[in-house]
Design a protein around this motif. Structure first.
Motif, mmCIF file in Angstrom:
data_model
loop_
_atom_site.group_PDB
_atom_site.id
_atom_site.type_symbol
_atom_site.label_atom_id
_atom_site.label_comp_id
_atom_site.label_asym_id
_atom_site.label_seq_id
_atom_site.Cartn_x
_atom_site.Cartn_y
_atom_site.Cartn_z
ATOM 1 N N GLY A 72 36.029 56.451 26.470
ATOM 2 C CA GLY A 72 37.289 56.155 25.791
ATOM 3 C C GLY A 72 37.673 54.691 25.792
ATOM 4 N N LYS A 73 36.869 53.877 26.436
ATOM 5 C CA LYS A 73 37.216 52.462 26.549
ATOM 6 C C LYS A 73 36.920 51.671 25.275
ATOM 7 C CE LYS A 73 36.340 52.317 31.521
ATOM 8 N NZ LYS A 73 35.466 51.747 32.561
ATOM 9 N N GLY A 74 35.944 52.150 24.519
ATOM 10 C CA GLY A 74 35.574 51.440 23.299
ATOM 11 C C GLY A 74 34.510 50.372 23.539
ATOM 12 N N MET A 75 34.291 50.041 24.796
ATOM 13 C CA MET A 75 33.271 49.063 25.154
ATOM 14 C C MET A 75 32.383 49.665 26.236
ATOM 15 S SD MET A 75 34.128 46.000 23.568
ATOM 16 C CE MET A 75 33.765 44.568 24.574
ATOM 17 N N VAL A 76 31.145 49.259 26.219
ATOM 18 C CA VAL A 76 30.217 49.707 27.249
ATOM 19 C C VAL A 76 29.484 48.506 27.821
ATOM 20 C CG1 VAL A 76 29.827 52.055 26.400
ATOM 21 C CG2 VAL A 76 28.497 50.159 25.462
ATOM 22 N N THR A 77 28.885 48.700 28.964
ATOM 23 C CA THR A 77 28.088 47.635 29.559
ATOM 24 C C THR A 77 26.717 47.610 28.905
ATOM 25 O OG1 THR A 77 29.240 48.012 31.621
ATOM 26 C CG2 THR A 77 27.222 46.711 31.730
ATOM 27 N N ALA A 78 26.331 46.474 28.422
ATOM 28 C CA ALA A 78 25.036 46.333 27.758
ATOM 29 C C ALA A 78 23.910 46.491 28.757
ATOM 30 C CB ALA A 78 24.947 44.966 27.089
ATOM 31 N N PRO A 79 22.758 46.954 28.278
ATOM 32 C CA PRO A 79 21.593 47.025 29.170
ATOM 33 C C PRO A 79 21.247 45.643 29.699
ATOM 34 C CG PRO A 79 21.185 48.183 27.106
ATOM 35 C CD PRO A 79 22.459 47.422 26.928
ATOM 36 N N LYS A 80 20.599 45.623 30.834
ATOM 37 C CA LYS A 80 20.244 44.351 31.466
ATOM 38 C C LYS A 80 19.275 43.540 30.617
ATOM 39 C CE LYS A 80 20.996 44.749 36.389
ATOM 40 N NZ LYS A 80 21.291 46.171 36.638
ATOM 41 N N GLY A 81 19.395 42.239 30.703
ATOM 42 C CA GLY A 81 18.450 41.338 30.056
ATOM 43 C C GLY A 81 18.579 41.320 28.550
ATOM 44 N N GLU A 82 17.506 40.945 27.890
ATOM 45 C CA GLU A 82 17.510 40.887 26.439
ATOM 46 C C GLU A 82 17.541 42.294 25.861
ATOM 47 O OE1 GLU A 82 15.448 37.945 23.839
ATOM 48 O OE2 GLU A 82 14.270 37.698 25.670
ATOM 49 N N THR A 83 18.317 42.467 24.818
ATOM 50 C CA THR A 83 18.417 43.788 24.216
ATOM 51 C C THR A 83 17.937 43.752 22.770
ATOM 52 O OG1 THR A 83 20.701 43.372 23.563
ATOM 53 C CG2 THR A 83 20.355 44.509 25.658
ATOM 54 N N THR A 84 17.605 44.915 22.295
ATOM 55 C CA THR A 84 17.187 45.048 20.916
ATOM 56 C C THR A 84 17.776 46.337 20.357
ATOM 57 O OG1 THR A 84 15.278 45.070 19.432
ATOM 58 C CG2 THR A 84 15.045 46.289 21.493
ATOM 59 N N LEU A 85 17.929 46.384 19.058
ATOM 60 C CA LEU A 85 18.481 47.569 18.412
ATOM 61 C C LEU A 85 17.645 48.807 18.753
ATOM 62 C CD1 LEU A 85 20.956 47.403 16.522
ATOM 63 C CD2 LEU A 85 19.376 47.731 14.617
ATOM 64 N N CYS A 86 18.293 49.886 19.081
ATOM 65 C CA CYS A 86 17.575 51.095 19.445
ATOM 66 C C CYS A 86 16.861 51.669 18.218
ATOM 67 C CB CYS A 86 18.555 52.123 20.004
ATOM 68 S SG CYS A 86 17.785 53.716 20.324
ATOM 69 N N PRO A 87 15.539 51.832 18.315
ATOM 70 C CA PRO A 87 14.778 52.328 17.167
ATOM 71 C C PRO A 87 15.018 53.822 16.901
ATOM 72 C CG PRO A 87 13.342 52.054 19.065
ATOM 73 C CD PRO A 87 14.680 51.518 19.466
ATOM 74 N N GLU A 88 15.458 54.523 17.910
ATOM 75 C CA GLU A 88 15.684 55.966 17.758
ATOM 76 C C GLU A 88 16.850 56.263 16.822
ATOM 77 O OE1 GLU A 88 12.687 57.750 19.374
ATOM 78 O OE2 GLU A 88 14.411 59.059 19.069
ATOM 79 N N CYS A 89 17.937 55.546 17.014
ATOM 80 C CA CYS A 89 19.160 55.836 16.259
ATOM 81 C C CYS A 89 19.523 54.707 15.312
ATOM 82 C CB CYS A 89 20.302 56.095 17.233
ATOM 83 S SG CYS A 89 20.685 54.661 18.264
ATOM 84 N N ASN A 90 18.652 53.685 15.240
ATOM 85 C CA ASN A 90 18.932 52.558 14.375
ATOM 86 C C ASN A 90 20.204 51.815 14.753
ATOM 87 O OD1 ASN A 90 17.258 51.556 12.350
ATOM 88 N ND2 ASN A 90 17.388 53.502 11.241
ATOM 89 N N GLY A 91 20.562 51.916 16.010
ATOM 90 C CA GLY A 91 21.731 51.189 16.479
ATOM 91 C C GLY A 91 23.055 51.905 16.288
ATOM 92 N N THR A 92 23.009 53.129 15.779
ATOM 93 C CA THR A 92 24.249 53.867 15.567
ATOM 94 C C THR A 92 24.751 54.522 16.858
ATOM 95 O OG1 THR A 92 23.115 55.932 15.011
ATOM 96 C CG2 THR A 92 23.597 54.421 13.194
ATOM 97 N N GLY A 93 23.840 54.731 17.803
ATOM 98 C CA GLY A 93 24.215 55.377 19.052
ATOM 99 C C GLY A 93 24.212 56.895 18.960
#
Ligand SMILES: [Zn+2]
Ligand SMILES: [Zn+2]
Ligand SMILES: [Zn+2]
Length: 113
Positions: A72-93
């Protein structure tokens, strides 16, 4: 609280948009927001990114419950280090088939490289 919480960032509560009240009046008009406890603000561990699954709204799609990815916060903690768009969901989550939070990125839309 110790001083080691400096890696936390304070943000406006997405679920109630900072009003501190339950946005859907589920319990009563005076019910406080379950996400921020009525403070209107919440803390997220740095580095914080917008929750991909709820697009930063804090609401689980068309329901009245809190987003299970960001709580419910609207923000999440990003994964550690360099990140890239998730190929599974195309970044939609959201998983393409079920609409549930993507298992690979846990709904964040990004994964560690
Ligand atoms: Zn709130
Ligand atoms: Zn969310
Ligand atoms: Zn994903």
């Amino acid at each position: 609280m110790s001083q080691t919480t400096s890696a936390m960032t304070q943000i406006i509560c997405a679920f109630c948009k900072g009003t501190g009240k339950d946005p859907f009046d589920l319990l009563s008009e005076l019910a406080v927001c379950q996400v921020c406890g009525g403070r209107g603000k919440v803390e997220v561990k740095e580095p914080a990114i917008k929750c991909a699954f709820c697009k930063g709204t804090g609401v689980y799609h068309d329901t009245r419950v809190t987003c299970t990815v960001c709580n419910g916060k609207g923000m999440v903690t990003a994964p550690k280090g360099e990140t890239t768009l998730c190929p599974e969901c195309n970044g939609t989550g959201a998983a393409m088939d079920s609409g549930m939070p993507c298992l690979k990125c846990k709904g964040k839309g990004v994964i560690s490289k």
